[in-house]
Design an enzyme around this catalytic site. Structure first.
Site, short mmCIF file in Angstrom:
data_model
loop_
_atom_site.label_atom_id
_atom_site.label_comp_id
_atom_site.label_asym_id
_atom_site.label_seq_id
_atom_site.Cartn_x
_atom_site.Cartn_y
_atom_site.Cartn_z
N CYS A 40 9.17 -0.02 -12.80
CA CYS A 40 9.45 1.84 -12.78
C CYS A 40 10.29 1.96 -12.79
O CYS A 40 10.96 1.68 -12.21
CB CYS A 40 8.58 1.77 -11.77
SG CYS A 40 8.09 3.06 -10.63
N CYS A 46 11.73 6.17 -5.29
CA CYS A 46 10.23 6.18 -4.30
C CYS A 46 10.31 5.00 -2.80
O CYS A 46 10.14 5.98 -2.50
CB CYS A 46 9.81 5.62 -5.50
SG CYS A 46 8.16 5.56 -4.52
N CYS A 49 7.09 0.83 -3.69
CA CYS A 49 6.87 -0.88 -4.55
C CYS A 49 8.00 -1.82 -4.03
O CYS A 49 8.91 -1.87 -4.98
CB CYS A 49 6.54 -0.48 -5.44
SG CYS A 49 5.26 -0.34 -5.85
N CYS A 122 2.04 5.71 -12.26
CA CYS A 122 2.85 5.10 -11.09
C CYS A 122 1.95 3.82 -11.34
O CYS A 122 1.05 3.20 -11.46
CB CYS A 122 2.44 5.25 -9.83
SG CYS A 122 2.38 4.35 -8.47
N GLN A 246 -10.07 2.32 2.63
CA GLN A 246 -8.83 1.25 2.40
C GLN A 246 -8.49 1.57 1.09
O GLN A 246 -9.70 1.62 0.06
CB GLN A 246 -10.24 -0.23 2.82
CG GLN A 246 -10.03 -0.65 3.57
CD GLN A 246 -8.51 -0.97 4.27
OE1 GLN A 246 -7.01 -1.61 3.80
NE2 GLN A 246 -8.59 -1.89 5.97
N TYR A 275 -12.50 0.82 16.11
CA TYR A 275 -11.27 1.33 15.01
C TYR A 275 -12.26 1.11 13.92
O TYR A 275 -11.92 0.86 12.99
CB TYR A 275 -9.75 0.76 15.15
CG TYR A 275 -9.06 0.48 16.11
CD1 TYR A 275 -7.95 1.48 16.30
CD2 TYR A 275 -8.92 -0.75 16.81
CE1 TYR A 275 -7.46 1.51 17.77
CE2 TYR A 275 -8.08 -0.56 18.05
CZ TYR A 275 -8.21 0.44 18.65
OH TYR A 275 -6.60 0.16 19.50
N GLU A 296 -14.66 5.03 16.21
CA GLU A 296 -13.77 5.86 16.35
C GLU A 296 -13.13 6.85 17.23
O GLU A 296 -13.80 8.30 17.28
CB GLU A 296 -14.18 5.70 14.75
CG GLU A 296 -13.14 6.50 14.39
CD GLU A 296 -11.82 6.39 13.47
OE1 GLU A 296 -11.69 5.22 12.95
OE2 GLU A 296 -11.15 7.27 13.49
N ASP A 344 -9.77 -2.87 14.42
CA ASP A 344 -9.40 -3.19 13.38
C ASP A 344 -7.97 -1.84 12.94
O ASP A 344 -8.39 -0.68 12.65
CB ASP A 344 -10.09 -3.15 12.07
CG ASP A 344 -9.01 -2.42 10.81
OD1 ASP A 344 -8.36 -3.16 10.38
OD2 ASP A 344 -10.23 -2.24 9.45
N CYS A 371 -3.27 -4.89 9.84
CA CYS A 371 -2.67 -4.39 8.63
C CYS A 371 -0.53 -4.42 9.04
O CYS A 371 -0.32 -4.11 7.77
CB CYS A 371 -3.01 -2.93 7.92
SG CYS A 371 -2.37 -1.78 9.53
N1 SAH Z 1 -12.43 -0.47 9.96
C1 SAH Z 1 -12.29 0.74 9.44
C2 SAH Z 1 -10.59 1.79 9.31
C3 SAH Z 1 -9.15 0.91 10.10
S1 SAH Z 1 -8.09 1.86 9.98
C4 SAH Z 1 -12.00 0.18 7.90
O1 SAH Z 1 -11.97 -0.52 7.92
O2 SAH Z 1 -11.98 1.33 6.53
C5 SAH Z 1 -7.60 2.37 11.64
C6 SAH Z 1 -8.82 3.74 12.13
O3 SAH Z 1 -8.28 3.21 13.87
C7 SAH Z 1 -8.62 4.82 11.36
O4 SAH Z 1 -9.88 5.42 11.21
C8 SAH Z 1 -8.31 5.36 12.65
O5 SAH Z 1 -8.69 7.26 12.74
C9 SAH Z 1 -8.74 5.19 13.92
N2 SAH Z 1 -7.74 5.14 15.45
C10 SAH Z 1 -6.67 5.04 15.55
N3 SAH Z 1 -5.94 4.77 16.88
C11 SAH Z 1 -7.19 4.69 17.48
C12 SAH Z 1 -7.80 4.96 18.79
N4 SAH Z 1 -6.66 4.99 19.89
N5 SAH Z 1 -9.35 4.83 19.56
C13 SAH Z 1 -10.44 4.70 18.10
N6 SAH Z 1 -9.63 4.78 17.08
C14 SAH Z 1 -8.38 5.00 16.11
#
Ligand code: SAH
Length: 416
Positions: A40, A46, A49, A122, A246, A275, A296, A344, A371
């Site tokens: 790239c 950037c 990557c 990209c 994602q 989450y 959430e 998550d 992540c």
């Molecule tokens: N499980 C989902 C989202 C994961 S990303 C998936 O796989 O698509 C993490 C998520 O946590 C986001 O949507 C973000 O808005 C949320 N988040 C961040 N801080 C938080 C908190 N303190 N309490 C609840 N949710 C939260």
């Protein structure tokens, strides 16, 4: 939650930066002038990557090594799951708009700065999304649309965000503007749609503040439904502009399948999806569970989640807009129980409050989708201290050519 500027991909700690620089140096070929030749032309500027010029097999090995190193005291780490086609996997593309020498340009901020680096195409972004951004850039002059100038605060177009549902082909374009007044709006939308009939919805997002966040609070749907849909693990999901989804759906299906397998559901369990975003994991798991509770913080995501449950005809799931730690602490305070907790969290990981509450709710099984293996390791230490043990870790390469890696961890209560 607002979408962060492109640098979401670039958060890193110094130690990992150094490691990757070393392998980068060794692998990058030289061109005839003796300079590094990259896949790239803007990869160095950037900075998104970090591994682009490292052979893919080697990237996977390096990520496996990193995860093993961080998790070795906790559990066995299984081999990383990579991609067959590790290019153009990102379904979400964001471009900053600006000017250079009287010409509209679009691209990314140079790593750690606010200097705009023009990007035409990209290696990891969806090709169609890049084409749409390029078309918009080309239309600005004839529509006399000025791009926004961060220093003076003048100008109209700040960012363009494109999201594509890989399974449905639906495409969302978000035009982030500094003012609500969109000159020749209808004509602009008509021409854009003529050039890209694949676009299914166009949104104007107003961001009139001095901020590094991409999206502002106010939005207006200019065309279509205001959201797109995608399909994951046989379920359909609606995604709005501000909801998390994602970025690599091909790998996400594998990740979710492993997370749900690790939960060991029999159809009876009370399950928490903390989450939960737009409800993906909870909705997919709900078919094998007694009931599911999704938590959430982002209101727009919860709205999508409620819609998604209905759309997939799922009746045994409920969503709550709340901080995950606070919600769990309240549940624990009321003596509530759950059998399985999916969690998550964002890159910053979870909180002691959350983990403390989990141990009171007493699930036999926790599935941590992470992540960021660094905050994961930190959180696992707390789980260990409070009577839970990690039984296995499965890394997934959701972000080829970058330094990021996703993991599923199965965590169980030590004393049943
Ligand atoms: N499980 C989902 C989202 C994961 S990303 C998936 O796989 O698509 C993490 C998520 O946590 C986001 O949507 C973000 O808005 C949320 N988040 C961040 N801080 C938080 C908190 N303190 N309490 C609840 N949710 C939260």
């Amino acid at each position: 939650m607002m979408v962060e500027v492109r640098k979401e991909k670039n958060d890193k700690d110094k130690k990992r930066v150094n490691t990757r620089k070393n392998i980068h140096r060794k692998e990058t070929e030289k061109d005839s002038s003796g300079k590094d030749k990259s896949l790239c032309p803007v990869s160095k500027k950037c900075g998104g990557c970090q591994f682009l010029d490292v052979p893919y097999e080697k990237q996977l090995k390096e990520k496996q090594r990193q995860v093993k190193e961080l998790l070795k005291d906790f559990c066995k780490v299984y081999p990383i799951v990579g991609m067959e086609e590790p290019f153009h996997y990102r379904n979400k593309v964001h471009a900053v708009f600006g000017y250079r020498k009287g010409q509209a340009i679009s691209g990314v901020y140079k790593e750690g700065t606010h200097t705009l680096v023009p990007v035409e195409q990209c290696m990891i972004e969806d090709i169609n999304a890049d084409e749409i951004i390029s078309t918009i850039r080309g239309m600005l002059k004839s529509f006399k649309i000025r791009t926004y100038d961060e220093d003076t605060g003048y100008g109209f177009l700040r960012h363009v965000l494109v999201r594509r549902g890989f399974a449905t082909g639906q495409v969302m374009v978000v035009l982030v503007t500094a003012s609500p007044i969109f000159p020749s709006r209808n004509q602009f939308i008509r021409v854009l749609r003529e050039k890209h009939p694949e676009i299914t919805t166009i949104i104007q997002n107003l961001n009139d503040r001095e901020t590094s966040m991409v999206l502002g609070d106010k939005e207006k749907v200019l065309y279509g439904k205001g959201y797109i849909e995608d399909v994951l693990c046989g379920c359909t999901f609606r995604i709005s502009s501000k909801s998390f989804y994602q970025v690599n759906p091909v790998q996400t299906e594998k990740l979710y399948a492993k997370a749900i397998e690790a939960a060991g559901l029999t159809g009876q369990e009370t399950v928490i999806d903390a989450y939960c975003g737009i409800g993906t994991i909870g909705i997919i798991a709900s078919r094998k569970a007694g009931k599911v509770i999704g938590i959430e913080l982002n209101q727009d995501a919860v709205r999508d989640a409620v819609f998604n449950a209905r759309k997939n005809k799922i009746a045994n799931i409920q969503f709550y807009t709340n901080d995950a730690g606070k919600f769990m602490a309240d549940m624990a305070g009321q003596g509530e129980r759950a059998d399985v907790v999916f969690m998550d969290p964002p890159r910053s990981g979870t909180t002691e409050e959350f983990i403390e509450a989990v141990t009171k709710i007493k699930p036999k099984q926790v599935v941590y989708v992470s992540c960021n293996p660094q905050t994961l390791a930190r959180d696992l230490k707390v789980f260990e201290r409070k009577g839970y043990r990690a039984e296995g870790g499965w890394p997934f390469d959701l972000f080829p050519h970058t330094e990021h890696v996703e993991c599923v961890i199965s965590i169980q209560r030590k004393h049943i």
